[in-house]
Scaffold this active site. Structure first.
Site, short mmCIF file in Angstrom:
data_model
loop_
_atom_site.label_atom_id
_atom_site.label_comp_id
_atom_site.label_asym_id
_atom_site.label_seq_id
_atom_site.Cartn_x
_atom_site.Cartn_y
_atom_site.Cartn_z
N LYS A 194 0.85 -1.19 0.00
CA LYS A 194 0.00 0.00 0.00
C LYS A 194 0.88 1.24 0.00
O LYS A 194 1.51 1.57 1.01
CB LYS A 194 -0.95 0.04 1.21
N GLY B 281 6.77 4.77 8.26
CA GLY B 281 5.96 5.98 8.34
C GLY B 281 6.14 6.65 9.68
O GLY B 281 7.16 6.46 10.35
N SER B 282 5.14 7.40 10.07
CA SER B 282 5.27 8.19 11.30
C SER B 282 5.17 7.32 12.55
O SER B 282 4.55 6.25 12.54
CB SER B 282 4.16 9.24 11.32
N GLU C 16 3.47 8.07 15.08
CA GLU C 16 2.06 8.11 15.49
C GLU C 16 1.28 6.92 14.88
O GLU C 16 0.59 6.18 15.59
CB GLU C 16 1.48 9.43 14.98
N VAL C 17 1.42 6.73 13.57
CA VAL C 17 0.72 5.61 12.92
C VAL C 17 1.37 4.29 13.31
O VAL C 17 0.69 3.27 13.47
CB VAL C 17 0.67 5.82 11.39
N GLY C 18 2.69 4.29 13.49
CA GLY C 18 3.39 3.08 13.92
C GLY C 18 2.84 2.55 15.23
O GLY C 18 2.72 1.33 15.42
N GLU D 261 9.49 1.00 10.88
CA GLU D 261 10.55 2.00 10.62
C GLU D 261 9.89 3.35 10.75
O GLU D 261 9.09 3.74 9.89
CB GLU D 261 11.10 1.83 9.19
N CYS E 98 13.72 10.48 6.95
CA CYS E 98 13.52 10.07 8.35
C CYS E 98 14.76 10.31 9.18
O CYS E 98 14.66 10.55 10.38
CB CYS E 98 13.09 8.61 8.40
N GLU F 62 9.55 15.89 15.27
CA GLU F 62 9.99 15.71 13.89
C GLU F 62 9.23 16.69 12.98
O GLU F 62 8.01 16.75 13.01
CB GLU F 62 9.70 14.27 13.44
P1 NAD Z 1 2.26 8.28 7.77
O1 NAD Z 1 2.53 7.48 8.99
O2 NAD Z 1 1.23 9.33 7.82
O3 NAD Z 1 1.85 7.33 6.55
C1 NAD Z 1 2.67 6.26 6.14
C2 NAD Z 1 1.80 5.21 5.47
O4 NAD Z 1 0.90 4.67 6.44
C3 NAD Z 1 0.92 5.74 4.33
O5 NAD Z 1 0.87 4.75 3.32
C4 NAD Z 1 -0.44 5.89 4.99
O6 NAD Z 1 -1.50 5.78 4.09
C5 NAD Z 1 -0.43 4.71 5.95
N1 NAD Z 1 -1.34 4.85 7.10
C6 NAD Z 1 -1.76 5.98 7.70
N2 NAD Z 1 -2.62 5.69 8.71
C7 NAD Z 1 -2.71 4.33 8.75
C8 NAD Z 1 -3.43 3.42 9.58
N3 NAD Z 1 -4.20 3.83 10.57
N4 NAD Z 1 -3.29 2.10 9.34
C9 NAD Z 1 -2.49 1.65 8.34
N5 NAD Z 1 -1.80 2.47 7.52
C10 NAD Z 1 -1.90 3.79 7.72
O7 NAD Z 1 3.69 8.84 7.35
P2 NAD Z 1 4.04 9.81 6.14
O8 NAD Z 1 3.60 11.18 6.50
O9 NAD Z 1 3.57 9.21 4.85
O10 NAD Z 1 5.63 9.71 6.14
C11 NAD Z 1 6.43 10.47 6.95
C12 NAD Z 1 6.91 9.69 8.15
O11 NAD Z 1 7.58 8.48 7.73
C13 NAD Z 1 7.92 10.44 8.97
O12 NAD Z 1 7.61 10.32 10.33
C14 NAD Z 1 9.23 9.74 8.64
O13 NAD Z 1 10.21 9.87 9.63
C15 NAD Z 1 8.80 8.34 8.46
N6 NAD Z 1 9.79 7.57 7.68
C16 NAD Z 1 10.56 6.65 8.32
C17 NAD Z 1 11.54 5.95 7.63
C18 NAD Z 1 12.40 4.92 8.32
O14 NAD Z 1 13.00 4.11 7.62
N7 NAD Z 1 12.50 4.91 9.63
C19 NAD Z 1 11.72 6.20 6.26
C20 NAD Z 1 10.91 7.15 5.65
C21 NAD Z 1 9.94 7.83 6.37
#
Ligand code: NAD
Length: 492
Positions: A189, A242-243, A245-247, A264, A298, A396
């Protein structure tokens, strides 16, 4: 390259069970060109029915002999073929990425496409190198019977791969390449902001000869498609970037379901300049650490720690770099920094800068959005000379915003660098090996760079301490993430 011609060929449907399909509901959502705010296309808005279809296809593909029992060398061959196809479509994929994500076209070619091909090739090699061990067992019951065990690494099952928008193609490949090498099947996704290259990647995998259902792409929103994917009972493993928060939400759901999960997440990476470092090298290194990919990294070096005696010189030097950067479309060769990914993200970043200023941060360069339709934010340097507890130091930003602080001794700077909920990356800038190693030893971060920042490689494990995540990607360690250990016990 003709962008017009490319636009005529943009694929906007999901890829499920070997074909492009519209959302079950018929709904779509818009994706935009962040450099102009113009709509590029309407993309299928996948929801739980579409997730069910994709997971069903992935499950059937997993259970058939066509994939996980395929000889490993053949899986390797397919991944290598996909790498070749990705490279052969370099201009097209890079243009899609620049159009939809905003990064410089040269970076799209080199990092998104070139990096993806490199990761696919590295992970292809692992397909033939997954192995277990044999163990002589000690317990003998009933008397006279001996046992010997062997372990096998078997594919985890259907993998749900959820990725963000900052490196859309590369992040997708970071997940699908090892999962496929291990014999898993995948539902990917992409982020709702940047789904276009993921769709093309799945089409290219199909063209390479991957059996249908092995790689599926569901486009859709996080709270609908993403959440349904995480919850689906036929998903065995979730890998999320991703973030934080969502993690947390995904981690909690996977805990509830006893599902394997890798996370991650976010970062607030410190850049520590030691007093022997040449100020010119520190300026160049720190500017690259924060402004690369417009700060949407990130591991972006977003907190800078400088010896007090060199604070003005180094912070002033980085501000001069920021002032000189040319902002514009990623397709314009003069451009040195592109837009942020969305209007929402631009507004969030601008709001965080304003909050930092209100809390006492001194804006030395930049400080806000560029007026116009594109989502541009000026590269911003904030001096925090009295080390106030600014939210910019804690949170962040994920944009081109650096906050700089002076320090007086090594213990003080290590404590400051570690005083973060995150622990993804860090860098130390010095020519003194013993001091570099002292910092490396004491910094709480998954990756510590010495005299560089943001460097990643398929062979080098990557991931976070603390709230920056759970698990590691890349290198040998990745095999554990996509396989289960099965012990086989023989009596003789
Ligand atoms: P995000 O967490 O908003 O979204 C990431 C993904 O998760 C998207 O595909 C989104 O649709 C999906 N998502 C959102 N809510 C969800 C839910 N409730 N259930 C399942 N999936 C859901 O993050 P973003 O704004 O797209 O990306 C930025 C963040 O990603 C930053 O915090 C950045 O640090 C992090 N990031 C981390 C790494 C790493 O390797 N550690 C690499 C790149 C980005």
């Amino acid at each position: 390259m003709q962008i017009r011609q490319l636009l005529a060929n943009i694929h906007t449907q999901m890829f499920i069970d070997g074909q492009l399909v519209s959302a079950h509901s018929g709904k779509t959502f818009a994706v935009y060109d962040p450099s102009s705010g113009a709509e590029i296309a309407q993309v299928a808005d996948g929801e739980s029915e579409d997730v069910a279809a994709a997971v069903g296809a992935a499950r059937r593909a997993f259970e058939s002999d066509a994939w996980r029992r395929m000889p490993p060398a053949q899986r390797e061959h397919l991944l290598l073929k996909l790498a070749d196809l990705v490279e052969a479509h370099c201009d097209e994929l890079a243009a899609l990425e620049t159009l939809n994500q905003g990064k410089l076209f040269g970076f799209s070619k080199m990092l998104e496409v070139g990096g993806s091909a490199q990761w696919l090739r590295y992970m292809a090699g692992w397909a033939t190198k997954i192995e277990g061990s044999t163990i002589d067992l000690s317990l003998a019951f009933p008397p006279g019977v001996r046992y010997q065990a062997s372990t096998r690494r078997v594919p985890a099952g259907v993998v749900a791969a959820i990725v963000p928008w900052n490196f859309p193609l590369l992040m997708a490949v970071w997940k699908i390449a090892p999962a496929l090498a291990c014999g898993c099947t995948v539902v990917l996704k992409p982020a709702e902001e940047t789904p276009l290259t993921a769709i093309r990647l799945a089409e290219l995998a199909h063209e390479a000869g991957f059996p249908k259902g092995v790689l599926n792409v569901v486009t859709g929103r996080g709270e609908t498609a993403g959440a349904a994917l995480v919850r689906h009972p036929d998903v065995s493993k979730v890998t999320f970037t991703g973030s934080t928060e969502v993690g947390r939400i995904i981690g909690a759901q996977c805990g509830q379901d006893i599902k394997r999960v890798s996370l991650e997440l976010g970062g607030k990476s410190p850049v520590i300049v030691l007093d022997d470092c040449d100020p010119r090298k520190a300026i160049e290194g720190a500017a690259n650490a924060i402004f690369f990919n417009h700060g949407q990294v990130c591991t972006a070096g977003s907190r800078l720690y400088v010896p007090r005696a060199k604070f003005s010189e180094i912070v002033g030097g980085i501000a001069a770099v920021a002032d000189s950067l040319v902002l514009g479309s990623g397709f314009d060769e003069r451009t040195q920094m592109g837009p942020l990914v969305s209007a929402r993200h631009r507004d969030r970043v601008v709001g965080m800068i304003a909050e930092g200023r209100a809390q006492g941060g001194e804006i030395v360069s930049g400080g806000g959005a560029v007026p116009g339709d594109g989502y541009f934010v000026k590269p911003t340097v904030v001096a925090n000379e009295h080390c106030k507890p600014l939210s910019l130091v804690r949170d962040e930003v994920f944009g081109p915003v650096l906050v700089a602080m002076p320090y007086d001794d090594l213990d003080e700077v290590i404590a400051a660098a570690n005083s973060s909920e995150y622990g993804l990356g860090a860098s130390v800038w010095t020519n003194q090996l013993d001091r570099a190693l002292q910092v490396v030893d004491r910094i709480e971060a998954g990756t510590v760079w010495v005299n560089s920042h943001n460097m990643v490689d398929p062979a080098m494990p990557f991931g976070g301490f603390k709230s920056s995540g759970v698990g590691r990607e890349h290198g040998k360690a990745i095999i554990d993430a996509y396989t289960e250990t099965k012990s086989v016990c023989f009596a003789y």
